[in-house]
Design an enzyme around this catalytic site. Structure first.
Site, PDB file in Angstrom:
ATOM      1  N   ASP A  59      -2.641   1.259   6.913  1.00 27.05           N
ATOM      2  CA  ASP A  59      -1.801   0.980   5.739  1.00 27.05           C
ATOM      3  C   ASP A  59      -1.344  -0.476   5.730  1.00 27.05           C
ATOM      4  O   ASP A  59      -1.236  -1.101   4.675  1.00 27.05           O
ATOM      5  CB  ASP A  59      -0.578   1.900   5.722  1.00 27.05           C
ATOM      6  CG  ASP A  59      -0.951   3.352   5.873  1.00 27.05           C
ATOM      7  OD1 ASP A  59      -1.276   3.990   4.863  1.00 27.05           O
ATOM      8  OD2 ASP A  59      -0.934   3.834   7.023  1.00 27.05           O
ATOM      9  N   ASP A  70       0.885  -1.165   0.000  1.00 28.36           N
ATOM     10  CA  ASP A  70       0.000   0.000   0.000  1.00 28.36           C
ATOM     11  C   ASP A  70       0.925   1.217   0.000  1.00 28.36           C
ATOM     12  O   ASP A  70       1.432   1.615   1.047  1.00 28.36           O
ATOM     13  CB  ASP A  70      -0.900  -0.015   1.236  1.00 28.36           C
ATOM     14  CG  ASP A  70      -1.846   1.168   1.255  1.00 28.36           C
ATOM     15  OD1 ASP A  70      -2.365   1.538   0.188  1.00 28.36           O
ATOM     16  OD2 ASP A  70      -2.073   1.728   2.346  1.00 28.36           O
ATOM     17  N   GLU A 111      -1.066  -1.248  -4.893  1.00 32.75           N
ATOM     18  CA  GLU A 111      -2.281  -0.472  -5.131  1.00 32.75           C
ATOM     19  C   GLU A 111      -2.048   0.492  -6.280  1.00 32.75           C
ATOM     20  O   GLU A 111      -1.063   1.227  -6.301  1.00 32.75           O
ATOM     21  CB  GLU A 111      -2.672   0.306  -3.871  1.00 32.75           C
ATOM     22  CG  GLU A 111      -3.984   1.047  -4.034  1.00 32.75           C
ATOM     23  CD  GLU A 111      -4.433   1.709  -2.762  1.00 32.75           C
ATOM     24  OE1 GLU A 111      -5.088   1.029  -1.950  1.00 32.75           O
ATOM     25  OE2 GLU A 111      -4.109   2.888  -2.566  1.00 32.75           O
TER      26      GLU A 111
END
Length: 185
Positions: A141, A7, A68
């Site tokens: 996160d 992430d 991501e």
């Protein structure tokens, strides 16, 4: 399949490793955050992220890295930092020959919770449940990185079948002996 989920973020870059296959219980092998000081120069922060991700790759030896996909936000500065951290993660994996998959936040949320509009609390709760953890990983996160890895493990079989079907439907672009004309002078 062993997947490192990333992430991306310039201040906090979530990382998580999940192992398993679709339809079977999954196992978390590690979760954490690569942090950089907000007052450091961007170049130094990117080097720190690179070193952190390289350490995770060394320790866990994933077969794939799921990152991501960066999407447009109103804050351009945040988007730039996220994109830079994302590029570092892709570079670290690619340098080692590890395939990289990109997933949008809504794809990940839909895969994990059933809704592409789920909030961070819902994602954390489902990650906790799916990986049989005592509590949601903190910060968010870290939970998001695990969600990325889970999403990829679950989606990989369908994505592979789709890619194979698309490849089979396209005519070959490599000339065969019969299709190459002989040029004589």
């Amino acid at each position: 399949m062993r997947v490192l989920g990333v992430d991306p973020g310039l201040t906090r870059c979530g990382v998580g490793v999940v192992e398993g296959v679709a339809g079977r219980p999954l196992a978390m092998l590690g979760v954490g955050v690569v942090r950089t000081p907000a007052d450091a120069e961007t170049g130094q922060r990117l080097v720190a992220i690179e070193q952190g991700i390289d350490a995770w790759l060394d320790e866990h030896r994933p077969e794939l890295v799921a990152v991501e996909r960066v999407f447009a936000q109103h804050n351009v500065r945040t988007v730039m930092g996220t994109a830079q951290a994302s590029a570092v993660a892709m570079l670290c994996a690619s340098r080692r020959g590890i395939p990289v998959a990109l997933h949008t936040p809504s794809e990940v949320k839909a895969a994990i919770t059933g809704s592409g509009r789920a909030d961070k609390t819902q994602v954390g709760a489902m990650v906790t449940r799916l990986l049989r953890l005592d509590a949601p990983p903190k910060p968010a996160d870290a939970a998001d990185a695990l969600a990325l890895a889970i999403c990829h493990i679950w989606r990989a079989p369908a994505l592979n079948r789709l890619q194979q079907a698309q490849a089979a439907a396209r005519p070959s672009r490599i000339p065969t002996t019969a299709s190459v004309r002989k040029v004589t002078r």
